[in-house]
Each structure stands twice: as C-alpha cells, then as structure tokens.
Write a protein that holds these residues in place. Structure first.
Motif, PDB file in Angstrom:
ATOM      1  N   UNK A  64       6.529 -12.374  -6.770  1.00 53.29           N
ATOM      2  CA  UNK A  64       6.640 -10.913  -6.665  1.00 53.29           C
ATOM      3  C   UNK A  64       7.579 -10.004  -7.776  1.00 53.29           C
ATOM      4  N   UNK A  65       7.209  -9.032  -8.182  1.00 53.49           N
ATOM      5  CA  UNK A  65       8.105  -8.624  -9.396  1.00 53.49           C
ATOM      6  C   UNK A  65       9.205  -8.107  -8.645  1.00 53.49           C
ATOM      7  N   UNK A  66      10.325  -7.831  -9.554  1.00 53.75           N
ATOM      8  CA  UNK A  66      11.713  -7.541  -8.774  1.00 53.75           C
ATOM      9  C   UNK A  66      11.506  -6.066  -8.197  1.00 53.75           C
ATOM     10  N   UNK A  67      10.561  -5.327  -8.680  1.00 53.23           N
ATOM     11  CA  UNK A  67      10.316  -4.045  -8.278  1.00 53.23           C
ATOM     12  C   UNK A  67       9.804  -4.051  -6.816  1.00 53.23           C
ATOM     13  N   UNK A  68       9.204  -5.052  -6.318  1.00 47.78           N
ATOM     14  CA  UNK A  68       8.615  -5.454  -4.886  1.00 47.78           C
ATOM     15  C   UNK A  68       9.640  -6.199  -4.216  1.00 47.78           C
ATOM     16  N   UNK A  69      10.975  -6.541  -4.641  1.00 48.89           N
ATOM     17  CA  UNK A  69      11.827  -7.327  -4.085  1.00 48.89           C
ATOM     18  C   UNK A  69      11.973  -8.592  -4.206  1.00 48.89           C
ATOM     19  N   UNK A  70      11.285  -9.094  -5.611  1.00 56.56           N
ATOM     20  CA  UNK A  70      11.019 -10.528  -6.027  1.00 56.56           C
ATOM     21  C   UNK A  70      10.874 -11.602  -4.880  1.00 56.56           C
ATOM     22  N   UNK A  71      11.034 -12.865  -5.231  1.00 61.99           N
ATOM     23  CA  UNK A  71      10.653 -13.798  -4.242  1.00 61.99           C
ATOM     24  C   UNK A  71       9.289 -14.453  -4.706  1.00 61.99           C
ATOM     25  N   UNK A  72       9.104 -15.407  -4.041  1.00 57.54           N
ATOM     26  CA  UNK A  72       7.638 -16.092  -4.102  1.00 57.54           C
ATOM     27  C   UNK A  72       7.040 -16.176  -2.586  1.00 57.54           C
ATOM     28  N   UNK A  73       5.773 -15.407  -2.528  1.00 60.68           N
ATOM     29  CA  UNK A  73       5.190 -15.170  -1.274  1.00 60.68           C
ATOM     30  C   UNK A  73       3.757 -15.585  -1.343  1.00 60.68           C
TER      31      UNK A  73
END
Length: 123
Positions: A64-73
């Motif tokens: 996920x982009x940092x704009x959306x909170x980051x992380x791998x989903x």
C-alpha cells in the motif's frame, strides 16, 4: 487449470499456466469468479507448490502507498504474514517492488508488478 482442496478445506485453487503481469493475473482470476491466492501459512505455500509446481506465482499481496497507511496487504484487507517471506525480504528494491510472489523456493518475495509470473486463483 488445476483445482484442489486441502484436508482443512483451504479452498479451490486454479493454477493458470500462462505468465502474465500482476494486473493481468488479477483480471484473469476475477473473470472466473475468483481472486489471486492469499497464503497465510507455510502449509498454504507448500500446498500451492504441490498442486501447481515449483514456479514463480503471483499472489493477491501488494504494498500500500503511504497515503493509504503503508504496509503489505492482501486484496481482502488482511496482512501478508511477515514470516512467509524469504530472508531479507520484503526489501522494496529501487522503491518499485509493490507486488508479492511465491518464489520457486516456496517463500514470499516482493517484486515489480509488471513481472510476468503464473497466476494462482482461489475462492
């Protein structure tokens, strides 16, 4: 296409024997009423390789982009388990490895979404 269901009812899986990008793989699975695979355990990874072969496979995982909170989903919103990644991964090499594969060693790895791999679809 190959289908299997493990003893715990893990689900039907389709192994597609055509290399495509992550975006194309997502569309191919959607067109048959499924989604890209979302392995949660080492056993899931082993089951996929036992049924589909030892190849590089697209999963439903993405960064996920940092704009959306980051992380791998995964596409279902669940986190991709960190313990399934190859040692040293995910590393987001050159800041363009946004999709998640199952590599030939049976571990997860991040890589560019435009790489052509085999899709594995599930219900």
């Amino acid at each position: 296409l190959t289908r299997f269901q493990d003893a715990e009812g893990w689900g039907s899986v389709h192994c597609i024997n055509k290399k495509v990008t992550w975006f194309e793989a997502t569309l191919m699975c959607t067109e048959i009423g499924m989604r890209l695979t979302t392995p949660k355990t080492k056993e899931d990874l082993k089951n996929i390789q036992n049924k589909c072969g030892k190849k590089n496979f697209h999963t439903g995982g993405y960064r996920l982009l940092n704009f959306y909170g980051g992380g791998i989903k995964y596409g279902d919103g669940s986190n991709v388990p960190r313990g399934l990644f190859q040692k040293g991964e995910p590393n987001n090499l050159h800041k363009r490895e946004d999709c998640i594969e199952i590599n030939i060693l049976g571990n997860l790895n991040d890589l560019p979404c435009y790489y052509k791999l085999y899709p594995v679809c599930e219900h």
